[in-house]
Design a protein around this motif. Structure first.
Motif, PDB file in Angstrom:
ATOM      1  N   TYR A  56      30.548  46.028   5.852  1.00  0.00           N
ATOM      2  CA  TYR A  56      30.164  47.246   5.432  1.00  0.00           C
ATOM      3  C   TYR A  56      28.717  47.307   5.050  1.00  0.00           C
ATOM      4  O   TYR A  56      28.015  48.530   5.206  1.00  0.00           O
ATOM      5  N   PHE A  57      28.103  46.253   4.657  1.00  0.00           N
ATOM      6  CA  PHE A  57      26.696  46.396   3.934  1.00  0.00           C
ATOM      7  C   PHE A  57      25.685  45.734   5.160  1.00  0.00           C
ATOM      8  O   PHE A  57      24.602  45.552   4.677  1.00  0.00           O
ATOM      9  N   LEU A  58      26.325  45.515   6.295  1.00  0.00           N
ATOM     10  CA  LEU A  58      25.608  44.700   7.311  1.00  0.00           C
ATOM     11  C   LEU A  58      24.408  45.624   7.724  1.00  0.00           C
ATOM     12  O   LEU A  58      24.840  46.938   8.071  1.00  0.00           O
ATOM     13  N   PRO A  59      23.249  45.484   7.666  1.00  0.00           N
ATOM     14  CA  PRO A  59      22.323  46.504   8.131  1.00  0.00           C
ATOM     15  C   PRO A  59      22.332  46.656   9.804  1.00  0.00           C
ATOM     16  O   PRO A  59      22.645  45.522  10.446  1.00  0.00           O
ATOM     17  N   ALA A  60      21.836  47.834  10.044  1.00  0.00           N
ATOM     18  CA  ALA A  60      21.563  48.145  11.444  1.00  0.00           C
ATOM     19  C   ALA A  60      20.734  47.276  12.163  1.00  0.00           C
ATOM     20  O   ALA A  60      19.581  47.167  11.575  1.00  0.00           O
ATOM     21  N   GLY A  61      20.865  47.087  13.312  1.00  0.00           N
ATOM     22  CA  GLY A  61      19.693  46.579  14.219  1.00  0.00           C
ATOM     23  C   GLY A  61      19.457  45.030  13.754  1.00  0.00           C
ATOM     24  O   GLY A  61      18.346  44.467  13.856  1.00  0.00           O
ATOM     25  N   ALA A  62      20.362  44.348  13.266  1.00  0.00           N
ATOM     26  CA  ALA A  62      20.286  42.951  12.891  1.00  0.00           C
ATOM     27  C   ALA A  62      21.328  41.993  13.343  1.00  0.00           C
ATOM     28  O   ALA A  62      22.343  41.642  12.805  1.00  0.00           O
ATOM     29  N   PRO A  63      20.853  41.836  14.686  1.00  0.00           N
ATOM     30  CA  PRO A  63      21.873  40.817  15.430  1.00  0.00           C
ATOM     31  C   PRO A  63      22.118  39.331  14.685  1.00  0.00           C
ATOM     32  O   PRO A  63      23.212  38.888  14.943  1.00  0.00           O
ATOM     33  N   VAL A  64      21.222  38.716  14.180  1.00  0.00           N
ATOM     34  CA  VAL A  64      21.465  37.577  13.401  1.00  0.00           C
ATOM     35  C   VAL A  64      22.572  37.676  12.298  1.00  0.00           C
ATOM     36  O   VAL A  64      23.398  36.886  12.327  1.00  0.00           O
ATOM     37  N   ALA A  65      22.490  38.559  11.373  1.00  0.00           N
ATOM     38  CA  ALA A  65      23.434  38.698  10.622  1.00  0.00           C
ATOM     39  C   ALA A  65      24.802  39.181  10.980  1.00  0.00           C
ATOM     40  O   ALA A  65      25.950  38.586  10.613  1.00  0.00           O
ATOM     41  N   PHE A  66      25.017  39.833  12.301  1.00  0.00           N
ATOM     42  CA  PHE A  66      26.091  40.078  12.975  1.00  0.00           C
ATOM     43  C   PHE A  66      26.793  38.652  13.430  1.00  0.00           C
ATOM     44  O   PHE A  66      27.932  38.648  13.429  1.00  0.00           O
ATOM     45  N   PHE A  67      25.812  37.931  13.942  1.00  0.00           N
ATOM     46  CA  PHE A  67      26.311  36.556  14.461  1.00  0.00           C
ATOM     47  C   PHE A  67      26.940  35.750  13.212  1.00  0.00           C
ATOM     48  O   PHE A  67      27.905  35.034  13.337  1.00  0.00           O
ATOM     49  N   PHE A  68      26.194  35.840  12.205  1.00  0.00           N
ATOM     50  CA  PHE A  68      26.884  35.048  10.849  1.00  0.00           C
ATOM     51  C   PHE A  68      28.291  35.580  10.561  1.00  0.00           C
ATOM     52  O   PHE A  68      29.225  34.754  10.513  1.00  0.00           O
ATOM     53  N   LEU A  69      28.432  36.856  10.614  1.00  0.00           N
ATOM     54  CA  LEU A  69      29.621  37.432  10.415  1.00  0.00           C
ATOM     55  C   LEU A  69      30.592  37.175  11.554  1.00  0.00           C
ATOM     56  O   LEU A  69      31.741  36.879  11.328  1.00  0.00           O
ATOM     57  N   ALA A  70      30.233  37.236  12.832  1.00  0.00           N
ATOM     58  CA  ALA A  70      31.224  36.840  13.813  1.00  0.00           C
ATOM     59  C   ALA A  70      31.723  35.070  13.733  1.00  0.00           C
ATOM     60  O   ALA A  70      32.634  34.825  13.972  1.00  0.00           O
ATOM     61  N   ALA A  71      30.563  34.512  13.182  1.00  0.00           N
ATOM     62  CA  ALA A  71      31.042  33.187  13.033  1.00  0.00           C
ATOM     63  C   ALA A  71      32.053  32.799  11.892  1.00  0.00           C
ATOM     64  O   ALA A  71      33.099  32.075  12.249  1.00  0.00           O
ATOM     65  N   ALA A  72      32.075  33.614  10.826  1.00  0.00           N
ATOM     66  CA  ALA A  72      33.147  33.690   9.832  1.00  0.00           C
ATOM     67  C   ALA A  72      34.261  34.003  10.374  1.00  0.00           C
ATOM     68  O   ALA A  72      35.484  33.423  10.023  1.00  0.00           O
ATOM     69  N   ILE A  73      34.276  35.248  11.286  1.00  0.00           N
ATOM     70  CA  ILE A  73      35.560  35.580  11.815  1.00  0.00           C
ATOM     71  C   ILE A  73      36.228  34.753  12.793  1.00  0.00           C
ATOM     72  O   ILE A  73      37.572  34.284  12.610  1.00  0.00           O
ATOM     73  N   GLY A  74      35.470  33.964  13.610  1.00  0.00           N
ATOM     74  CA  GLY A  74      35.918  32.774  14.519  1.00  0.00           C
ATOM     75  C   GLY A  74      36.560  31.727  13.730  1.00  0.00           C
ATOM     76  O   GLY A  74      37.849  31.232  14.081  1.00  0.00           O
ATOM     77  N   LEU A  75      36.137  31.378  12.511  1.00  0.00           N
ATOM     78  CA  LEU A  75      36.581  30.424  11.768  1.00  0.00           C
ATOM     79  C   LEU A  75      38.110  30.760  11.409  1.00  0.00           C
ATOM     80  O   LEU A  75      38.798  29.637  11.059  1.00  0.00           O
ATOM     81  N   VAL A  76      38.354  31.694  11.151  1.00  0.00           N
ATOM     82  CA  VAL A  76      39.857  32.175  10.486  1.00  0.00           C
ATOM     83  C   VAL A  76      40.591  32.822  11.324  1.00  0.00           C
ATOM     84  O   VAL A  76      41.726  32.916  11.253  1.00  0.00           O
ATOM     85  N   LEU A  77      40.125  33.332  12.437  1.00  0.00           N
ATOM     86  CA  LEU A  77      40.979  34.062  13.428  1.00  0.00           C
ATOM     87  C   LEU A  77      41.945  33.527  14.022  1.00  0.00           C
ATOM     88  O   LEU A  77      43.114  33.727  13.846  1.00  0.00           O
ATOM     89  N   GLY A  78      41.665  32.385  14.603  1.00  0.00           N
ATOM     90  CA  GLY A  78      42.888  31.741  15.220  1.00  0.00           C
ATOM     91  C   GLY A  78      43.690  30.843  14.811  1.00  0.00           C
ATOM     92  O   GLY A  78      44.990  30.941  14.755  1.00  0.00           O
ATOM     93  N   GLY A  79      43.199  30.339  13.125  1.00  0.00           N
ATOM     94  CA  GLY A  79      44.225  29.756  12.619  1.00  0.00           C
ATOM     95  C   GLY A  79      45.220  30.354  11.913  1.00  0.00           C
ATOM     96  O   GLY A  79      46.431  30.443  11.959  1.00  0.00           O
ATOM     97  N   SER A  80      44.898  31.723  11.277  1.00  0.00           N
ATOM     98  CA  SER A  80      45.657  32.826  10.605  1.00  0.00           C
ATOM     99  C   SER A  80      46.751  33.314  11.400  1.00  0.00           C
ATOM    100  O   SER A  80      47.851  33.544  10.858  1.00  0.00           O
ATOM    101  N   GLN A  81      46.550  33.434  12.898  1.00  0.00           N
ATOM    102  CA  GLN A  81      47.384  33.914  13.809  1.00  0.00           C
ATOM    103  C   GLN A  81      48.387  32.688  14.336  1.00  0.00           C
ATOM    104  O   GLN A  81      49.674  33.017  14.143  1.00  0.00           O
ATOM    105  N   ALA A  82      47.757  31.527  14.586  1.00  0.00           N
ATOM    106  CA  ALA A  82      48.769  30.544  14.936  1.00  0.00           C
ATOM    107  C   ALA A  82      49.599  30.074  13.819  1.00  0.00           C
ATOM    108  O   ALA A  82      50.667  29.765  14.143  1.00  0.00           O
ATOM    109  N   LEU A  83      49.121  29.897  12.683  1.00  0.00           N
ATOM    110  CA  LEU A  83      49.934  29.503  11.554  1.00  0.00           C
ATOM    111  C   LEU A  83      51.020  30.399  11.136  1.00  0.00           C
ATOM    112  O   LEU A  83      52.155  30.060  10.716  1.00  0.00           O
TER     113      LEU A  83
END
Length: 454
Positions: free
Chosen positions: A343-370
């Motif tokens: 919600y607070f992610l600034p526009a035009g900031a790809p690095v911040a978006f990459f950090f958010l994507a990394a966090a999603i990746g770490l929990v996405l597969g595990g929460s669904q598989a388990l």
């Protein structure tokens, strides 16, 4: 064809044959996850939105069936509609699979219908937003139906103590294929000029190639998985369309005899609705609200895919130490923080978006598989397909409310930030409901052996 054409359930299975079957099972995740990644998560949302805007009136609305729809909401509404279609079909498929024991022909039909619709997206150009919405509805519904049958194999090919690991490996296979194809997509999209094609053509090639991949690798599970005869008490159920719906009603009545299983399913329905909506709407949020280009979005989703492989396997190991329920609860807390950060992610900031994507990746597969493996412990023997039909309605099947909320939030406010933060409620409510489910008691009540840790 009658159920006696399938191999008897009680037939002794060689451990080597079972391992071979498990490896074949993993490959359906490898086949179909490319659709979820390349089509739903990366390309189709922004592309279908641009096609709809090309057909929109001066106020930014298109009018399918005479209904005014903001062009930016069309993709979310189409996802929601596809799930309604899946809900109508899944009870029929689940009942037929359990009645006959023949899951493979039904899996093949659903998979190849979805793959064909996805390949048809190559013809989505100009202002053909209705064609795009129709193909999305067909492909998404087909994926949901096929996953009913795919998931129903899990309790048949894995012992209780190994289901967390087997389920997690399936998700890892899916994220591996998603990463491989995204690399190829990135080459095609970013180098489209050197290939002598337009940007739109590059996108359409990436969309169609996902359908080709889906269809090609589906051949592996179709060769290795085997049909099983249904138990005697499951045979003789009514067939046909009416029989499918009667079987759904019977399944829901049967679930009332297993209220703890039903409680878990309700919790999963809610929090997974949030997960699926984040997955399907992330690219629209990134492109429309944050102003990120398609190359950045592909790179971010590729990062999700790579980290999701490690996340699925890592959370599988955590479940062996802390139990699947506690590990899922921890992942839901992380999902809530991710949405707040988005919600607070600034526009035009790809690095911040990459950090958010990394966090999603770490929990996405595990929460669904388990979640999938945990539910497999709560299913009474012989009712796998019909119970997983209900599960799939809450996995990729009944997750219509999240996209609808997202689409309505944008339609009413014109802000994708308001739309993304509205999804927090799904994770909070899901966390509370799951925390209240005594899973060991639920497994025992379903008549299944209780693993040492769950």
């Amino acid at each position: 064809m009658t159920a006696n054409t399938a191999e008897p359930e009680e037939h002794a299975v060689d451990p080597a044959d079972l391992r071979r079957e498990q490896r074949g099972w993993y490959f359906y995740d490898f086949a179909c996850s490319v659709y979820s990644t390349s089509v739903v998560t990366v390309f189709l949302g922004p592309y279908l939105t641009s096609v709809a805007r090309a057909a929109a009136d001066a106020e930014g609305f298109v009018h399918p069936l005479g209904i005014p729809v903001r062009a930016g909401s069309l993709f979310a509404y189409a996802v929601s509609a596809s799930i309604v279609v899946a809900v109508l079909v899944m009870p029929l498929v689940g009942a037929a699979a359990d009645r006959t024991g023949r899951k493979k022909p039904l899996l093949a039909a659903a998979a190849y219908l979805g793959a064909t619709a996805t390949m048809g997206m190559f013809f989505l150009d100009g202002d053909r937003y209705l064609l795009g919405a129709f193909l999305l509805i067909v492909a998404n519904a087909s994926l949901a139906v096929s996953m009913v049958l795919y998931n129903a194999y899990l309790p048949q090919i894995a012992e209780p103590d190994e289901r967390d690991a087997v389920s997690s490996r399936g998700w890892a296979f899916g994220y591996t294929s998603g990463a491989l194809v995204l690399v190829l997509n990135l080459v095609v999209y970013s180098g489209h000029e050197s290939f002598g094609i337009s940007e739109g053509t590059a996108v359409r090639i990436c969309l169609a190639s996902a359908g080709l991949w889906w269809g090609a690798f589906t051949l592996v599970p179709l060769r290795r998985l085997r049909d099983r005869r249904t138990p005697p008490d499951a045979e003789g159920r009514a067939g046909g369309v009416g029989g499918g719906w009667r079987q759904l009603m019977a399944t829901l009545r049967d679930m009332r005899r297993h209220p703890l299983t039903l409680s878990f399913l309700l919790a999963y329905l809610i929090y997974n609705d949030g997960v699926q909506t984040v997955i399907s709407q992330a690219s629209v949020f990134g492109s429309e609200e944050l102003g990120l280009d398609q190359t950045t979005l592909i790179t971010a989703v590729l990062l999700v895919q790579v980290l999701a492989i490690a996340g699925a396997l890592g959370m599988g190991r955590m479940a062996r130490s802390y139990g699947a329920k506690r590990t899922i609860l921890a992942s839901l807390a992380v999902w809530t923080l991710i949405l707040a950060a988005g919600y607070f992610l600034p526009a035009g900031a790809p690095v911040a978006f990459f950090f958010l994507a990394a966090a999603i990746g770490l929990v996405l597969g595990g929460s669904q598989a388990l979640s999938r493996s945990l539910f497999s412990h709560l299913v009474p023997r012989g009712k796998e397909a019909e119970y997983f039909s209900a599960y799939e309605m809450s996995d990729r099947g009944l997750s219509w409310l999240g996209p609808l909320v997202f689409g309505l939030a944008y339609q009413l406010t014109g802000s994708y930030r308001d739309a993304i933060i509205s999804l927090v409620i799904f994770f909070v409510v899901g966390f509370v409901l799951l925390a209240r489910v005594p899973v060991r008691e639920a497994v025992a009540a379903a008549g299944n052996p209780v693993p040492e840790r769950i």
